[in-house]
Design an enzyme around this catalytic site. Structure first.
Site, PDB file in Angstrom:
ATOM      1  N   SER A  63       0.848  -1.196   0.000  1.00 24.96           N
ATOM      2  CA  SER A  63       0.000   0.000   0.000  1.00 24.96           C
ATOM      3  C   SER A  63       0.878   1.238   0.000  1.00 24.96           C
ATOM      4  CB  SER A  63      -0.872   0.007   1.255  1.00 24.96           C
ATOM      5  OG  SER A  63      -1.544   1.236   1.384  1.00 24.96           O
ATOM      6  N   TYR A  88       0.081  -0.764  10.838  1.00 30.40           N
ATOM      7  CA  TYR A  88      -0.321  -1.096   9.455  1.00 30.40           C
ATOM      8  C   TYR A  88       0.794  -0.668   8.498  1.00 30.40           C
ATOM      9  CZ  TYR A  88      -3.049  -1.285   5.103  1.00 30.40           C
ATOM     10  OH  TYR A  88      -3.492  -1.572   3.841  1.00 30.40           O
TER      11      TYR A  88
HETATM   12  N1  NAP Z   1      -8.853  -1.152  -0.030  1.00 33.26           N
HETATM   13  C1  NAP Z   1      -7.845  -0.296  -0.192  1.00 33.26           C
HETATM   14  O1  NAP Z   1      -8.056   0.919  -0.380  1.00 33.26           O
HETATM   15  C2  NAP Z   1      -6.429  -0.771  -0.128  1.00 33.26           C
HETATM   16  C3  NAP Z   1      -5.399   0.171  -0.313  1.00 33.26           C
HETATM   17  C4  NAP Z   1      -4.075  -0.276  -0.278  1.00 33.26           C
HETATM   18  C5  NAP Z   1      -3.806  -1.607  -0.041  1.00 33.26           C
HETATM   19  N2  NAP Z   1      -4.825  -2.506   0.159  1.00 33.26           N
HETATM   20  C6  NAP Z   1      -4.469  -3.892   0.415  1.00 33.26           C
HETATM   21  O2  NAP Z   1      -5.269  -4.725  -0.385  1.00 33.26           O
HETATM   22  C7  NAP Z   1      -5.369  -6.019   0.210  1.00 33.26           C
HETATM   23  C8  NAP Z   1      -6.793  -6.487   0.139  1.00 33.26           C
HETATM   24  O3  NAP Z   1      -7.577  -5.697   1.029  1.00 33.26           O
HETATM   25  P1  NAP Z   1      -9.087  -5.269   0.692  1.00 33.26           P
HETATM   26  O4  NAP Z   1      -9.086  -3.811   0.479  1.00 33.26           O
HETATM   27  O5  NAP Z   1      -9.677  -6.180  -0.333  1.00 33.26           O
HETATM   28  O6  NAP Z   1      -9.756  -5.528   2.128  1.00 33.26           O
HETATM   29  P2  NAP Z   1     -10.965  -6.468   2.579  1.00 33.26           P
HETATM   30  O7  NAP Z   1     -12.177  -6.199   1.756  1.00 33.26           O
HETATM   31  O8  NAP Z   1     -11.062  -6.263   4.057  1.00 33.26           O
HETATM   32  O9  NAP Z   1     -10.444  -7.927   2.239  1.00 33.26           O
HETATM   33  C9  NAP Z   1      -9.371  -8.467   2.967  1.00 33.26           C
HETATM   34  C10 NAP Z   1      -9.164  -9.896   2.574  1.00 33.26           C
HETATM   35  O10 NAP Z   1      -8.144 -10.434   3.439  1.00 33.26           O
HETATM   36  C11 NAP Z   1      -8.621 -11.648   3.990  1.00 33.26           C
HETATM   37  N3  NAP Z   1      -8.103 -11.830   5.357  1.00 33.26           N
HETATM   38  C12 NAP Z   1      -8.098 -10.948   6.371  1.00 33.26           C
HETATM   39  N4  NAP Z   1      -7.565 -11.499   7.478  1.00 33.26           N
HETATM   40  C13 NAP Z   1      -7.212 -12.752   7.153  1.00 33.26           C
HETATM   41  C14 NAP Z   1      -6.603 -13.832   7.847  1.00 33.26           C
HETATM   42  N5  NAP Z   1      -6.255 -13.716   9.139  1.00 33.26           N
HETATM   43  N6  NAP Z   1      -6.381 -14.973   7.185  1.00 33.26           N
HETATM   44  C15 NAP Z   1      -6.744 -15.122   5.895  1.00 33.26           C
HETATM   45  N7  NAP Z   1      -7.333 -14.140   5.183  1.00 33.26           N
HETATM   46  C16 NAP Z   1      -7.555 -12.978   5.795  1.00 33.26           C
HETATM   47  C17 NAP Z   1     -10.130 -11.514   4.015  1.00 33.26           C
HETATM   48  O11 NAP Z   1     -10.695 -12.789   4.039  1.00 33.26           O
HETATM   49  P3  NAP Z   1     -12.176 -13.023   4.655  1.00 33.26           P
HETATM   50  O12 NAP Z   1     -13.102 -12.256   3.814  1.00 33.26           O
HETATM   51  O13 NAP Z   1     -12.340 -14.503   4.595  1.00 33.26           O
HETATM   52  O14 NAP Z   1     -12.104 -12.490   6.055  1.00 33.26           O
HETATM   53  C18 NAP Z   1     -10.392 -10.773   2.720  1.00 33.26           C
HETATM   54  O15 NAP Z   1     -10.446 -11.679   1.641  1.00 33.26           O
HETATM   55  C19 NAP Z   1      -4.801  -5.865   1.626  1.00 33.26           C
HETATM   56  O16 NAP Z   1      -3.495  -6.405   1.659  1.00 33.26           O
HETATM   57  C20 NAP Z   1      -4.756  -4.365   1.830  1.00 33.26           C
HETATM   58  O17 NAP Z   1      -3.744  -3.978   2.754  1.00 33.26           O
HETATM   59  C21 NAP Z   1      -6.120  -2.107   0.100  1.00 33.26           C
END
Ligand code: NAP
Length: 205
Positions: A63, A88
């Site tokens: 990120s 984070y």
């Molecule tokens: N959204 C943004 O703006 C943004 C910006 C920069 C970076 N990111 C990065 O993008 C990635 C995806 O995040 P997202 O935005 O899609 O968030 P999200 O909607 O909260 O999804 C997170 C995912 O991670 C999985 N997860 C969380 N804890 C876990 C654990 N202990 N073991 C296995 N799986 C786990 C969740 O699985 P479950 O659904 O089964 O819980 C879900 O599939 C992350 O690495 C985040 O840091 C996101």
């Protein structure tokens, strides 16, 4: 895992952001454990298969928030002091540093590794944000990405032929991007590598 005969793409995407202090079952601070150490171990366990499947690619989802934190080698689990946003940032900085260190170790194997910022994406990641941040989120929401748009840089790094000769770099918006100075610190990348291996009890050349 032992049943799979081929693996060409691994996208280390799972993550959590700014949760209250807690630890994984293995005793790691939760954000470091989920966002960095879990992926580090999974990659370690899958790497022989990926080398046998080469050409192959690993994509680590970091990120722009990597600049929110620094690597606290003497308090990596934030036991003395916990700040959810900095923790984070530490975990996302760890994604970039470990990508750089892994790229060096993978030279000549046919397995490339990339690290990306997906953009600000409309997902559930914000579930632990405090009220001021949620207000800010509402303001910027019209400028954020859909999940399909947010997946594009991961997909680009997974399949783009022009990246065949590249490894270890940081990408955003389907292009090379600049990361913070701390994220380009190869001395810290090696220190974090050694510490991560110690924490996980693994030996990785
Ligand atoms: N959204 C943004 O703006 C943004 C910006 C920069 C970076 N990111 C990065 O993008 C990635 C995806 O995040 P997202 O935005 O899609 O968030 P999200 O909607 O909260 O999804 C997170 C995912 O991670 C999985 N997860 C969380 N804890 C876990 C654990 N202990 N073991 C296995 N799986 C786990 C969740 O699985 P479950 O659904 O089964 O819980 C879900 O599939 C992350 O690495 C985040 O840091 C996101």
């Amino acid at each position: 895992m032992t049943e799979e005969r081929q693996l060409n793409v691994l996208i280390n995407n799972a993550g959590i952001m700014m949760c209250p202090y807690s630890k994984t079952a293995d005793g790691f601070e939760m954000q470091l454990g989920v966002n960095h150490l879990g992926h580090f171990l999974l990659t370690f366990l899958l790497l022989d298969l990926m080398k046998r499947s080469a050409p192959a690619r690993i994509i680590n989802v970091s990120s722009m928030a990597h600049s929110w934190g620094s690597i606290q080698l003497d308090d990596i689990n934030s036991e003395r002091h916990y700040h959810s946003r900095r923790a984070y940032g530490q975990s996302k900085l760890a994604n970039i540093l470990s990508t750089r260190a892994l790229a060096k170790r993978l030279k000549g194997t046919g397995v490339n590794v990339y690290v990306i910022h997906p953009g600000v994406v409309r997902t559930e990641l914000k579930r632990h944000m405090n009220i001021p941040l949620l207000v800010m989120w509402k303001i910027v929401r019209p400028f954020t990405k859909t999940v399909v748009q947010g997946a594009q840089t991961s997909i680009y790094c997974a399949v783009e032929p022009e990246l065949d000769a590249e490894s270890g770099g940081y990408y955003s918006n389907c292009s090379p991007a600049s990361c913070s100075r701390a994220a380009r610190d190869d001395v810290m990348a090696e220190k974090l590598w050694v510490l991560s291996c110690q924490m996980l009890g693994i030996t990785w050349e």
